[in-house]
Design a protein around this motif. Structure first.
Motif, short mmCIF file in Angstrom:
data_model
loop_
_atom_site.label_atom_id
_atom_site.label_comp_id
_atom_site.label_asym_id
_atom_site.label_seq_id
_atom_site.Cartn_x
_atom_site.Cartn_y
_atom_site.Cartn_z
N TYR A 192 0.78 -1.23 0.00
CA TYR A 192 0.00 0.00 0.00
C TYR A 192 0.82 1.30 0.00
O TYR A 192 0.34 2.31 -0.51
N VAL A 193 1.99 1.29 0.60
CA VAL A 193 2.65 2.56 0.94
C VAL A 193 3.75 2.98 -0.02
O VAL A 193 3.75 4.11 -0.52
N PHE B 259 5.06 9.01 11.76
CA PHE B 259 4.02 8.89 12.78
C PHE B 259 4.34 7.75 13.74
O PHE B 259 4.22 7.89 14.96
N ASP B 260 4.77 6.63 13.20
CA ASP B 260 5.13 5.47 14.01
C ASP B 260 6.28 5.83 14.96
O ASP B 260 6.24 5.51 16.16
N CYS C 111 -1.74 8.39 4.02
CA CYS C 111 -2.93 7.83 4.70
C CYS C 111 -2.76 6.34 4.94
O CYS C 111 -3.00 5.84 6.06
N TYR C 112 -2.33 5.62 3.92
CA TYR C 112 -2.17 4.17 4.03
C TYR C 112 -1.11 3.81 5.07
O TYR C 112 -1.26 2.83 5.82
N GLY C 113 -0.03 4.59 5.11
CA GLY C 113 1.02 4.31 6.08
C GLY C 113 0.53 4.48 7.51
O GLY C 113 0.82 3.66 8.39
N MET C 114 -0.21 5.55 7.76
CA MET C 114 -0.75 5.80 9.09
C MET C 114 -1.77 4.73 9.48
O MET C 114 -1.80 4.28 10.63
N GLN D 160 -3.36 -0.26 12.45
CA GLN D 160 -3.75 -1.67 12.35
C GLN D 160 -2.85 -2.53 13.22
O GLN D 160 -3.29 -3.52 13.81
N ARG D 161 -1.58 -2.15 13.30
CA ARG D 161 -0.63 -2.92 14.12
C ARG D 161 -0.77 -2.61 15.61
O ARG D 161 -0.75 -3.52 16.44
#
Length: 270
Positions: free
Chosen positions: A17-18, A73-74, A112-115, A120-121
């Motif tokens: 996705y990212v 963000f992570d 968006c997909y990365g966040m 999700q994790r």
């Protein structure tokens, strides 16, 4: 922070996705580099401390490296409580939301997909699902958009070309006023950012995009709405670093001269 390359879930998520739009040969995400850019920006002026990461994210999207945002963000939420992570998620989400009309969805979606992958994790409690806007655009959005647009561009000196846009690209101009300024930015000003903050995020995206003429206009607009010269210079420095990292260097700008221009123009409007 989880090293995405060493985590099975994040590695698969990233590849699916990212990072699919990242060009071959591009630099990989560097937590040390982005942490340093964000820390320096946050420490440069007190007013930037609470949303420096949103400015960094906007610049990353604009230089075609939205894939960076999820990992940033992570990293920034490694030791955060759910409450703090939720707050950061909301600010990042709104920053992406208000810049996408300037950059286009394909340049923003990897962020968006990365966040989403991080949430999700880690769990849904680390994200915000707060809905700020209604499902339809209405006359109130049109009114707010026109008012905010007039406030932002006061003294900037774009009235002549905007009048021509109204004639020859009327639907584009109307959509920008109602949707971008009314539906999107006005609401984020009510709920998440102050007007000077949201516009500095927009200006950041335009700076990093390399749109020289528009950058000058939006630097003046950012100064005119209340951001200090020192603050704008700090943002420009951060954007320059990110742009160079992405091999998309931007032009230099005389913020002091642009500040003088907007001051004189605003005095003339009184």
């Amino acid at each position: 922070m989880t090293d995405w390359s060493q985590d099975e879930f994040m590695s698969k998520w990233d590849k699916k996705y990212v990072s699919t739009n990242v060009k071959q040969g591009s630099k990989p995400y560097s937590k040390d580099f982005f942490l340093a850019v964000n820390s320096e920006l946050a420490a440069s002026q007190p007013e930037l401390q609470n949303y420096s990461y949103a400015i960094v994210a906007a610049a990353c999207c604009a230089v075609g490296r939205a894939d960076v945002v999820g990992q940033l963000f992570d990293h920034l939420t490694t030791d955060s409580t759910e409450e703090k992570s939720e707050e950061m998620f909301l600010r990042l989400r709104e920053a992406i939301t208000i810049i996408f009309p300037y950059l286009g969805l394909p340049n923003c979606m990897p962020a968006c997909y990365g966040m989403i992958g991080v949430v999700q994790r880690k769990g849904n409690g680390f994200a915000s699902t707060k809905k700020l806007r209604k499902h339809t655009v209405d006359e109130e959005d049109a009114r707010k958009g026109a008012e905010l647009r007039a406030q932002i561009y006061k003294g900037v000196g774009n009235s002549e070309i905007f009048d021509l846009m109204k004639i020859y690209f009327s639907d584009l101009y109307t959509c920008s006023t109602i949707v971008t300024w009314g539906y999107l930015i006005s609401k984020t000003n009510e709920e998440v950012f102050q007007p000077q903050e949201s516009h500095l995020i927009v200006a950041t995206a335009i700076m990093a995009l390399g749109a020289t003429r528009q950058t000058k206009s939006h630097i003046k607009a950012s100064l005119g709405i209340g951001n200090s010269v020192i603050c704008v210079k700090a943002v420009l420095k951060a954007v320059s670093k990110i742009s160079e990292w992405a091999d998309r260097p931007i032009a230099s700008f005389d913020v002091d001269a642009l500040s003088l221009e907007i001051q004189l123009a605003l005095k003339a409007c009184i």
